[in-house]
Design a protein around this motif. Structure first.
Motif, PDB file in Angstrom:
ATOM      1  N   VAL A   1     -13.416  -4.344  -0.218  1.00 58.36           N
ATOM      2  CA  VAL A   1     -13.539  -3.053   0.449  1.00 58.36           C
ATOM      3  C   VAL A   1     -12.403  -2.920   1.463  1.00 58.36           C
ATOM      4  N   GLU A   2     -11.696  -1.778   1.421  1.00 58.36           N
ATOM      5  CA  GLU A   2     -10.586  -1.529   2.345  1.00 58.36           C
ATOM      6  C   GLU A   2     -10.786  -0.181   3.042  1.00 58.36           C
ATOM      7  N   ASP A   3     -10.225  -0.067   4.259  1.00 57.38           N
ATOM      8  CA  ASP A   3     -10.472   1.115   5.099  1.00 57.38           C
ATOM      9  C   ASP A   3      -9.935   2.412   4.517  1.00 57.38           C
ATOM     10  N   ASP A   4      -8.784   2.343   3.827  1.00 55.01           N
ATOM     11  CA  ASP A   4      -8.175   3.557   3.287  1.00 55.01           C
ATOM     12  C   ASP A   4      -7.272   3.168   2.126  1.00 55.01           C
ATOM     13  N   TRP A   5      -6.641   4.170   1.498  1.00 49.61           N
ATOM     14  CA  TRP A   5      -5.860   3.890   0.298  1.00 49.61           C
ATOM     15  C   TRP A   5      -4.618   3.059   0.592  1.00 49.61           C
ATOM     16  N   MET A   6      -4.079   3.158   1.807  1.00 50.96           N
ATOM     17  CA  MET A   6      -2.882   2.374   2.129  1.00 50.96           C
ATOM     18  C   MET A   6      -3.214   0.885   2.217  1.00 50.96           C
ATOM     19  N   HIS A   7      -4.352   0.551   2.855  1.00 52.11           N
ATOM     20  CA  HIS A   7      -4.774  -0.850   2.889  1.00 52.11           C
ATOM     21  C   HIS A   7      -5.176  -1.320   1.489  1.00 52.11           C
ATOM     22  N   ALA A   8      -5.789  -0.438   0.718  1.00 52.45           N
ATOM     23  CA  ALA A   8      -6.138  -0.774  -0.662  1.00 52.45           C
ATOM     24  C   ALA A   8      -4.887  -1.042  -1.485  1.00 52.45           C
ATOM     25  N   CYS A   9      -3.849  -0.287  -1.198  1.00 52.21           N
ATOM     26  CA  CYS A   9      -2.566  -0.472  -1.883  1.00 52.21           C
ATOM     27  C   CYS A   9      -2.050  -1.891  -1.655  1.00 52.21           C
ATOM     28  N   GLU A  10      -2.102  -2.347  -0.406  1.00 53.83           N
ATOM     29  CA  GLU A  10      -1.631  -3.697  -0.083  1.00 53.83           C
ATOM     30  C   GLU A  10      -2.496  -4.762  -0.747  1.00 53.83           C
ATOM     31  N   LYS A  11      -3.817  -4.518  -0.765  1.00 49.78           N
ATOM     32  CA  LYS A  11      -4.714  -5.481  -1.405  1.00 49.78           C
ATOM     33  C   LYS A  11      -4.417  -5.596  -2.903  1.00 49.78           C
ATOM     34  N   CYS A  12      -4.157  -4.463  -3.535  1.00 50.82           N
ATOM     35  CA  CYS A  12      -3.834  -4.483  -4.968  1.00 50.82           C
ATOM     36  C   CYS A  12      -2.552  -5.264  -5.228  1.00 50.82           C
ATOM     37  N   ILE A  13      -1.564  -5.092  -4.354  1.00 47.01           N
ATOM     38  CA  ILE A  13      -0.301  -5.832  -4.509  1.00 47.01           C
ATOM     39  C   ILE A  13      -0.557  -7.335  -4.371  1.00 47.01           C
ATOM     40  N   GLU A  14      -1.388  -7.725  -3.380  1.00 52.18           N
ATOM     41  CA  GLU A  14      -1.742  -9.140  -3.223  1.00 52.18           C
ATOM     42  C   GLU A  14      -2.352  -9.695  -4.503  1.00 52.18           C
ATOM     43  N   LEU A  15      -3.278  -8.957  -5.065  1.00 55.01           N
ATOM     44  CA  LEU A  15      -3.958  -9.410  -6.278  1.00 55.01           C
ATOM     45  C   LEU A  15      -2.999  -9.502  -7.454  1.00 55.01           C
ATOM     46  N   LEU A  16      -2.124  -8.509  -7.585  1.00 58.84           N
ATOM     47  CA  LEU A  16      -1.183  -8.488  -8.704  1.00 58.84           C
ATOM     48  C   LEU A  16      -0.188  -9.632  -8.629  1.00 58.84           C
ATOM     49  N   LEU A  17       0.213  -9.992  -7.409  1.00 61.46           N
ATOM     50  CA  LEU A  17       1.224 -11.043  -7.252  1.00 61.46           C
ATOM     51  C   LEU A  17       0.619 -12.438  -7.210  1.00 61.46           C
ATOM     52  N   HIS A  18      -0.706 -12.515  -7.094  1.00 60.70           N
ATOM     53  CA  HIS A  18      -1.337 -13.823  -6.898  1.00 60.70           C
ATOM     54  C   HIS A  18      -1.075 -14.767  -8.051  1.00 60.70           C
ATOM     55  N   GLU A  19      -1.171 -14.263  -9.288  1.00 62.41           N
ATOM     56  CA  GLU A  19      -0.891 -15.116 -10.444  1.00 62.41           C
ATOM     57  C   GLU A  19       0.372 -14.702 -11.188  1.00 62.41           C
ATOM     58  N   ARG A  20       0.992 -13.638 -10.746  1.00 61.54           N
ATOM     59  CA  ARG A  20       2.331 -13.215 -11.163  1.00 61.54           C
ATOM     60  C   ARG A  20       2.485 -12.861 -12.634  1.00 61.54           C
ATOM     61  N   ASN A  21       1.391 -12.638 -13.347  1.00 59.25           N
ATOM     62  CA  ASN A  21       1.556 -12.193 -14.727  1.00 59.25           C
ATOM     63  C   ASN A  21       0.633 -11.027 -15.071  1.00 59.25           C
ATOM     64  N   ALA A  22       0.092 -10.357 -14.024  1.00 61.12           N
ATOM     65  CA  ALA A  22      -0.749  -9.193 -14.297  1.00 61.12           C
ATOM     66  C   ALA A  22       0.103  -8.055 -14.836  1.00 61.12           C
ATOM     67  N   HIS A  23      -0.433  -7.320 -15.782  1.00 61.97           N
ATOM     68  CA  HIS A  23       0.372  -6.245 -16.359  1.00 61.97           C
ATOM     69  C   HIS A  23      -0.256  -4.879 -16.216  1.00 61.97           C
ATOM     70  N   THR A  24      -1.507  -4.792 -15.713  1.00 65.50           N
ATOM     71  CA  THR A  24      -2.202  -3.517 -15.709  1.00 65.50           C
ATOM     72  C   THR A  24      -2.943  -3.303 -14.394  1.00 65.50           C
ATOM     73  N   LEU A  25      -2.870  -2.087 -13.890  1.00 58.62           N
ATOM     74  CA  LEU A  25      -3.617  -1.670 -12.707  1.00 58.62           C
ATOM     75  C   LEU A  25      -4.286  -0.346 -13.035  1.00 58.62           C
ATOM     76  N   VAL A  26      -5.533  -0.179 -12.569  1.00 58.96           N
ATOM     77  CA  VAL A  26      -6.271   1.060 -12.798  1.00 58.96           C
ATOM     78  C   VAL A  26      -6.536   1.729 -11.458  1.00 58.96           C
ATOM     79  N   ILE A  27      -6.409   3.039 -11.419  1.00 64.63           N
ATOM     80  CA  ILE A  27      -6.800   3.790 -10.237  1.00 64.63           C
ATOM     81  C   ILE A  27      -7.745   4.912 -10.663  1.00 64.63           C
TER      82      ILE A  27
END
Length: 501
Positions: A350-376
């Motif tokens: 859970v994040e306060d707004d879309w900008m913090h959610a944006c950063e969280k999504c980037i963290e998740l995507l870079l964590h294993e470095r081979n994610a190819h898909t994001l849904v909004i």
């Protein structure tokens, strides 16, 4: 008799590679129409066995759901086949008469394809159709955990293809599968390209071969539910997607990031669709079932239903539970829920707004470095555009189930079983892989301008000062002098040459 399987596999790899190289030279003479005819007969032949192959792959791998694997097999034999019809991959594939340009499609040659155990049959059929369509030979290295079902599918494909004119050796597979044999296939001089789908353990070896690599992994792809989303629809999409084939589809959500102001609504909507939010103790038990203390995935946890996972982890879930959800706050290396979860299990942030959610999504995507898909899931076009611009990901899906949108079922992306992970440097493309990724384009350009006089210097397209026009005349005059001097020198050289004789 004692047999060294490594040596046997290496020898098989060499023979297959040499035969495929010679066979592909024959295949390269086929027209697009001839290749298309083979594609059609292969798809027809496999479609007759789609359900049997689904059953066999489920029994062999103990992973996924029969009905969903059957769906994927039929998807490849129908939807993918329909998309391939009319597509030109070899010969003249494009002409621009006005600019006198032409594109010629040329097969890359011999493709080595590594098939996964998560979707073994559908991915193998799909890869074979793409290779035939683009005029390439393909050698498969079946995943050891799914070799029987992959081999059965390939035997059907090979028999049908050769009965309709495909040269022998263009479609083959490694009989004795070992790491050494697969490495020999990738490193062999005849190999032009390596196509890997969901075999991360061989990625470094593929890169080390020096060949172009197309890699389709899974990774830690999140779904973001923004405050303007249709909450009820977003929840249905997420549950439907994450429970498809028990969560092992290549683009399935691995986590959900939610705008804080709608979190209560999202939790309720997910619960109404079969999600069970685990307690801290239940989350800990499930994590211990799925990963060991070193973070390595334990066998037997991939592609299992939520009820089976809960039972094995030692806690109770209500009847009708289809998905397990773990509340999380941070993305850390020692948190198992920051990993890809190849099961109907989601991490919930859970994040306060879309900008913090944006950063969280980037963290998740870079964590294993081979994610190819994001849904909004959002009704705000500006937020959607900002996500599209900023996320290090191969594809952004909007208001759709990730599993089906990524495969091109609910979107107009190319229907595919291999979704490139190039955005993280894991391969040469982030596309939904198509036959066009298995060719190179030869460019043809007709001469349309002469390299002499004013044409060599550029035409006068606008009014200029008299000074500029004077400079152009002087340059043209100088060019003429140089050309005249060049002719005199050439004549002199010719005379000297005659004298030397």
């Amino acid at each position: 008799m004692i047999v060294d399987n490594d040596l046997l596999s290496i020898q098989q790899a060499r023979i297959l590679s040499e035969n495929a190289c010679m066979a592909q030279k024959k295949l390269a003479t086929f027209t697009q129409e001839q290749l298309d005819a083979v594609v059609e007969c292969v798809a027809d032949a496999v479609a007759e066995h789609a359900h049997e192959l689904a059953v066999m792959s489920c029994e062999e791998t103990d992973c996924g759901r029969v009905e969903d694997k059957w769906f994927k097999n039929r998807f490849v034999c129908t939807r993918v086949r329909e998309q391939l019809r009319g597509m030109r991959c070899v010969g003249i594939i494009g002409e621009d008469e006005s600019n006198r340009l032409m594109d010629i499609g040329v097969p890359v040659g011999v493709v080595v394809a590594l098939s996964p155990f998560t979707s073994p049959v559908s991915t193998t059929i799909y890869t074979a159709l793409l290779a035939i369509k683009s005029g390439n030979a393909v050698i498969f290295s079946p995943h050891p955990a799914a070799r029987k079902s992959i081999r059965w599918a390939l035997d059907i494909i090979i028999n049908a293809a050769q009965a309709h004119g495909l040269p022998e050796g263009c479609l083959t597979y490694l009989e004795t599968v070992t790491k050494s044999g697969t490495q020999e296939l990738m490193n062999h001089p005849a190999t032009s390209l390596v196509l890997m789908t969901g075999v991360p353990g061989m990625l470094e070896s593929a890169r080390g071969s020096g060949k172009p690599v197309i890699y389709g992994g899974t990774g830690n792809g999140p779904a973001f539910v923004e405050r303007t989303a249709d909450i009820a629809q977003a929840a249905r999409d997420i549950v439907m997607s994450k429970t498809f084939d028990n969560g092992i589809a290549p683009s399935a959500e691995q986590s959900v990031v939610v705008d804080a102001c709608v979190s209560d609504q999202v939790r309720q909507a997910l619960a109404e669709n079969g999600a069970h939010f685990m307690s801290n103790e239940e989350s800990r038990k499930l994590a211990s079932l799925m990963f060991d203390s070193n973070g390595c995935r334990k066998p037997g946890s991939i592609g299992r239903s939520a009820e089976i996972l809960a039972k094995r982890a030692g806690f109770f879930v209500p009847d009708g539970t289809t998905m397990l959800v773990a509340d999380r706050k941070y993305v850390t290396d020692n948190d198992p829920y920051s990993r890809e979860l190849l099961a109907p299990v989601l991490a919930y942030y859970v994040e306060d707004d879309w900008m913090h959610a944006c950063e969280k999504c980037i963290e998740l995507l870079l964590h294993e470095r081979n994610a190819h898909t994001l849904v909004i899931h959002s009704g705000n076009e500006e937020v959607i555009r900002q996500f599209a611009l900023k996320k290090p990901v191969g594809r952004l899906l909007v208001n759709t189930p990730a599993s089906f949108g990524g495969m091109g079922i609910t979107t107009n992306l190319f229907p595919a079983m291999t979704l490139g992970s190039g955005s993280a440097g894991s391969g040469i493309t982030a596309d939904n892989v198509s036959p066009r990724n298995l060719i190179y384009t030869r460019k043809v350009g007709y001469g349309v301008r002469r390299v002499d006089g004013a044409a060599a210097l550029g035409s006068n397209t606008g009014a200029g000062s008299s000074h500029e026009e004077g400079e152009r005349r002087e340059v043209t005059c100088e060019a003429s002098k140089v050309q005249a001097l060049h002719r005199i020198l050439m004549e002199a050289i010719g005379v000297l040459g005659e004298s030397a004789k």
